[in-house]
Design an enzyme around this catalytic site. Sequence first.
Site, PDB file in Angstrom:
ATOM      1  N   ASP A  48      34.037  38.355  53.952  1.00  0.00           N
ATOM      2  CA  ASP A  48      35.095  38.769  53.039  1.00  0.00           C
ATOM      3  C   ASP A  48      35.932  39.876  53.677  1.00  0.00           C
ATOM      4  O   ASP A  48      35.479  40.577  54.587  1.00  0.00           O
ATOM      5  CB  ASP A  48      34.498  39.308  51.734  1.00  0.00           C
ATOM      6  CG  ASP A  48      33.896  38.204  50.872  1.00  0.00           C
ATOM      7  OD1 ASP A  48      34.200  37.032  51.116  1.00  0.00           O
ATOM      8  OD2 ASP A  48      33.127  38.532  49.946  1.00  0.00           O
ATOM      9  N   LYS A  70      40.319  37.810  50.605  1.00  0.00           N
ATOM     10  CA  LYS A  70      41.041  37.490  49.382  1.00  0.00           C
ATOM     11  C   LYS A  70      41.656  38.762  48.821  1.00  0.00           C
ATOM     12  O   LYS A  70      41.047  39.816  48.825  1.00  0.00           O
ATOM     13  CB  LYS A  70      40.101  36.884  48.326  1.00  0.00           C
ATOM     14  CG  LYS A  70      39.571  35.509  48.675  1.00  0.00           C
ATOM     15  CD  LYS A  70      38.706  34.983  47.558  1.00  0.00           C
ATOM     16  CE  LYS A  70      38.145  33.612  47.874  1.00  0.00           C
ATOM     17  NZ  LYS A  70      37.298  33.082  46.780  1.00  0.00           N
ATOM     18  N   MET A 182      36.784  44.671  39.875  1.00  0.00           N
ATOM     19  CA  MET A 182      38.112  44.064  40.071  1.00  0.00           C
ATOM     20  C   MET A 182      39.045  44.368  38.899  1.00  0.00           C
ATOM     21  O   MET A 182      39.730  43.489  38.387  1.00  0.00           O
ATOM     22  CB  MET A 182      37.974  42.546  40.258  1.00  0.00           C
ATOM     23  CG  MET A 182      37.079  42.147  41.408  1.00  0.00           C
ATOM     24  SD  MET A 182      36.696  40.371  41.451  1.00  0.00           S
ATOM     25  CE  MET A 182      35.573  40.225  40.054  1.00  0.00           C
TER      26      MET A 182
END
Length: 267
Positions: A48, A70, A182
């Site tokens: 990631d 991402k 998030m």
Amino acid sequence: MTENPSSHAHANARRGKVHLVGAGPGDPDLLTLRAARLLMSASLIVHDGLVDPAILAMARPTARLVSVAKARSRHTMKQEDINALLVREALAGNDVVRLKGGDPFVFGRGGEEAQACKAAGVPVEIVPGISSALGASAAAQIPLTHRDHASIVSFVAGQCKGLSEQDWSGLAGKGRTLVIFMGLATAAQISEKLIADGLAPDVPVAVIEKATRPDMRVLRAPLAGLAYLVDSERVQSPALIVIGSVAAQNHDAADNTIRALALEAMQ
């Protein structure tokens, strides 16, 4: 019927294994021994974007590193393509370390990747990591549970679709701690939602940015000032939001200044 030699060879070809590995909250010292050993021996690491560079530096010099980073509304690779990449490499005979921040099964989409591998007949190992919620709160010295403050902890994804329609009743309030992953981009919606559901505007909030890393910051404000805090302090990912009375524990003088500014912005 004559046996097809190429089919026989394909059936007996070695299949690689996919290791879904938790990289923890950021500090390389917080990797599990199993994670560190796999990382240092792997020939292929699919990682990631939020995995700390210091962790990637532990890979052997000849390892192939593939970033599938991402970001909100901007993905290097879609999840379906990541799944396909893991399967393709394993079927080609390669052992793959799929390195994820935190723990693979806590908002890491590890369940989807494991499912895709198993459906293709690829063996999978899950290597748990210290969840960002646990690592960040420990680094900030914020107890998620406390005899005097909280006996229930809830983990929520703040970037999920249909945020306003989700039922968060009972997740925050007296005796409870709410941890939001998030949640930076939706900070305003989160505070508005919780206040509309009955949570007091002055409930303590802590935002933990880049937990366990040298540039870690712990910022505090009342719930109603969350969006102002995130914007004015230009908080960057990775960051975790902790809501509840535990968020007021072990704060320093700098927090009081930011809290005062947030309170002023609320008025």
